[in-house]
Design a protein around this motif. Structure first.
Motif, PDB file in Angstrom:
ATOM      1  N   TYR A 235     -14.962  62.104 -30.901  1.00 62.00           N
ATOM      2  CA  TYR A 235     -14.106  61.319 -29.998  1.00 62.00           C
ATOM      3  C   TYR A 235     -14.173  59.735 -30.354  1.00 62.00           C
ATOM      4  O   TYR A 235     -15.436  59.309 -30.684  1.00 62.00           O
ATOM      5  N   GLY A 236     -13.177  59.213 -30.947  1.00 59.62           N
ATOM      6  CA  GLY A 236     -13.031  57.733 -31.626  1.00 59.62           C
ATOM      7  C   GLY A 236     -13.343  57.864 -33.161  1.00 59.62           C
ATOM      8  O   GLY A 236     -13.403  56.991 -33.433  1.00 59.62           O
ATOM      9  N   GLY A 237     -13.718  59.210 -33.519  1.00 60.34           N
ATOM     10  CA  GLY A 237     -14.078  59.413 -34.626  1.00 60.34           C
ATOM     11  C   GLY A 237     -15.417  58.934 -35.237  1.00 60.34           C
ATOM     12  O   GLY A 237     -15.832  58.841 -36.403  1.00 60.34           O
ATOM     13  N   GLU A 268      -9.190  62.234 -29.980  1.00 59.08           N
ATOM     14  CA  GLU A 268     -10.057  63.560 -30.707  1.00 59.08           C
ATOM     15  C   GLU A 268      -9.844  63.427 -32.167  1.00 59.08           C
ATOM     16  O   GLU A 268      -8.640  63.520 -32.668  1.00 59.08           O
ATOM     17  N   VAL A 269     -10.851  63.445 -33.040  1.00 62.77           N
ATOM     18  CA  VAL A 269     -10.689  63.514 -34.375  1.00 62.77           C
ATOM     19  C   VAL A 269     -11.467  64.705 -35.153  1.00 62.77           C
ATOM     20  O   VAL A 269     -12.538  64.729 -34.936  1.00 62.77           O
ATOM     21  N   ASP A 300      -5.993  63.640 -32.304  1.00 64.83           N
ATOM     22  CA  ASP A 300      -5.397  64.419 -31.398  1.00 64.83           C
ATOM     23  C   ASP A 300      -4.334  65.529 -31.832  1.00 64.83           C
ATOM     24  O   ASP A 300      -3.055  65.480 -30.994  1.00 64.83           O
ATOM     25  N   GLY A 301      -4.770  66.016 -32.763  1.00 72.34           N
ATOM     26  CA  GLY A 301      -3.786  67.282 -33.030  1.00 72.34           C
ATOM     27  C   GLY A 301      -2.874  67.019 -34.257  1.00 72.34           C
ATOM     28  O   GLY A 301      -2.294  68.067 -34.823  1.00 72.34           O
ATOM     29  N   VAL A 302      -2.553  65.674 -34.514  1.00 68.57           N
ATOM     30  CA  VAL A 302      -1.529  65.503 -35.473  1.00 68.57           C
ATOM     31  C   VAL A 302      -2.456  64.990 -37.076  1.00 68.57           C
ATOM     32  O   VAL A 302      -3.271  63.973 -36.804  1.00 68.57           O
ATOM     33  N   LYS A 303      -1.870  65.465 -38.070  1.00 68.44           N
ATOM     34  CA  LYS A 303      -2.564  65.225 -39.206  1.00 68.44           C
ATOM     35  C   LYS A 303      -2.085  63.889 -39.834  1.00 68.44           C
ATOM     36  O   LYS A 303      -0.899  63.481 -39.462  1.00 68.44           O
ATOM     37  N   ASP A 304      -3.213  63.038 -40.114  1.00 65.52           N
ATOM     38  CA  ASP A 304      -2.733  61.917 -40.570  1.00 65.52           C
ATOM     39  C   ASP A 304      -2.990  61.999 -42.329  1.00 65.52           C
ATOM     40  O   ASP A 304      -4.004  62.022 -42.708  1.00 65.52           O
ATOM     41  N   SER A 305      -1.837  61.598 -42.798  1.00 66.33           N
ATOM     42  CA  SER A 305      -2.115  61.668 -44.622  1.00 66.33           C
ATOM     43  C   SER A 305      -2.708  60.805 -45.137  1.00 66.33           C
ATOM     44  O   SER A 305      -2.778  60.888 -46.509  1.00 66.33           O
ATOM     45  N   ASP A 306      -3.234  59.806 -44.531  1.00 63.65           N
ATOM     46  CA  ASP A 306      -3.953  58.873 -45.083  1.00 63.65           C
ATOM     47  C   ASP A 306      -5.397  58.693 -44.795  1.00 63.65           C
ATOM     48  O   ASP A 306      -5.972  57.663 -44.780  1.00 63.65           O
ATOM     49  N   SER A 307      -5.907  59.865 -44.211  1.00 64.20           N
ATOM     50  CA  SER A 307      -7.281  59.842 -43.810  1.00 64.20           C
ATOM     51  C   SER A 307      -8.007  60.642 -44.617  1.00 64.20           C
ATOM     52  O   SER A 307      -9.628  60.782 -44.377  1.00 64.20           O
TER      53      SER A 307
END
Length: 354
Positions: A235-237, A268-269, A300-307
């Motif tokens: 949480y909070g990565g 949530e990460v 939070d369940g959504v993919k981040d393409s820059d991570s």
């Protein structure tokens, strides 16, 4: 003549008193050149994890021993301002046919029994797999049980106490830590697994961080091959690769820069990573190459393409003796978030164990 005998006797007293105490340690220093993003390169003379320790045991009879250790980090490059005693694994415990029990400041299973995939000595995370091994750490106020080995299997259970027990709203948090480690070896093959759970880690104090790590490989006939895989949820990565890369490049956490990243202490990460290291020994020289990849994280369940990230490290170790080695390495870490987060590093190092 009597004076000589007295002098010899006095000189022998400390030896007798310290007979069960072992002094040990490592001196690890390197010269590195690093470059982050578009900024200019920087030269470093860095301590790479030097330490000194004292350990011992006492036979209590019937196969039972009291065991103890006090170990601390030392910084030989700058004097280590702020260094104190027992900064590394320090404990008292008991050992017998049942295994061993220790209480004190203790490493998680990843920190002291894994990391086979990361043989490098480095300061910059680009010149070793510091991103992949970022959650290998020690816990204060901990108790651990290590099992004896049976048919190649061994295990550990560690519990870290939360002595603060703060209150969030109407909830009294318990930020305790659990770690379970399992190991197996057969001939030259080995496999290890670690699970970590940290309770009540989000801002609301009611959800847990967790991580899984696997390492397996082969080490014989001059060949060294290790594969690693891990998943984290935090949480909070706080356990994430994205947060680690962000902190190293920018200096702040994802939560600290929430206005830029959109990450809060309740976000949530989840992320997944893999790493591979291969080495082959030619006489006193062992060249290594490591590859690592972090897939895009989910916020939070959504993919981040820059991570995500990609990394490689190439170098070699030269054994001057059984206790002294020289090393050289070059590495580059490419972050999907852009060139501002990319890091490349080159360095040489020397390590002496005593």
């Amino acid at each position: 003549m009597n004076k000589k005998l007295i002098a010899v006797a006095l000189a022998a007293l400390p030896v007798a008193a310290m007979a069960d105490v072992t002094l040990y340690g490592k001196i690890k220093v390197g010269v590195e050149n690093t470059k982050t993003g578009n900024a200019g390169s920087i030269n470093h003379i860095d301590d790479l994890g030097s330490r000194i320790g004292f350990k011992g045991s006492e036979d209590l009879g019937n196969g039972l021993k009291a065991i103890w250790q006090v170990e601390q980090a030392i910084s030989v490059d700058n004097g280590g301002t702020g260094n104190t005693w027992a900064t590394r694994d320090s404990f008292i415990g008991f050992q017998g046919d049942f295994g061993k029990v220790r209480l004190g400041r203790l490493s998680n299973y990843q920190n002291d029994s894994m990391e086979d995939v990361d043989p490098w000595n480095y300061s910059s995370p680009a010149m070793g797999l510091g991103t992949f091994t970022r959650n290998d750490t020690r816990y204060n106020n901990a108790i651990a049980y290590d099992s004896p080995e049976f048919a190649g299997f061994s295990g550990r259970v560690l519990y870290g106490v939360d002595e603060a027990r703060t209150t969030v709203g109407s909830n009294r948090t318990n930020k305790d830590t659990w770690n379970v480690g399992l190991g197996y070896h057969f001939d030259a093959f080995f496999a290890k697994y670690s699970y970590i759970r940290q309770n009540d880690q989000n801002t609301d104090g009611d959800k847990a961080n967790s991580s899984h790590r696997f390492e397996g490989g082969y080490n014989a006939n001059n060949l060294y091959v290790v594969l690693g895989y891990q998943q984290t949820k935090s949480y909070g990565g706080s356990l994430s690769a994205a947060n680690f890369i962000y902190k190293n490049a920018i200096g702040n956490s994802l939560v600290t820069d929430s206005a830029t990243t959109g990450v809060t202490g309740n976000t949530e990460v989840k992320d997944r990573e893999a790493a591979l290291t291969v080495g082959y020994t030619f006489g006193a020289i062992t060249p290594y190459i490591s590859l690592a990849k972090g897939w895009d994280a989910k916020f939070d369940g959504v993919k981040d393409s820059d991570s995500g990230y990609k990394q490689y490290v190439i170098g070699a170790q030269y054994d001057l003796s059984k206790r002294t080695q020289l090393g050289v390495a070059y590495g580059k870490l490419n972050a999907d978030g852009g060139k501002d987060f990319d890091v490349r590093a080159f360095g040489v190092n020397a390590v002496h164990s005593f």
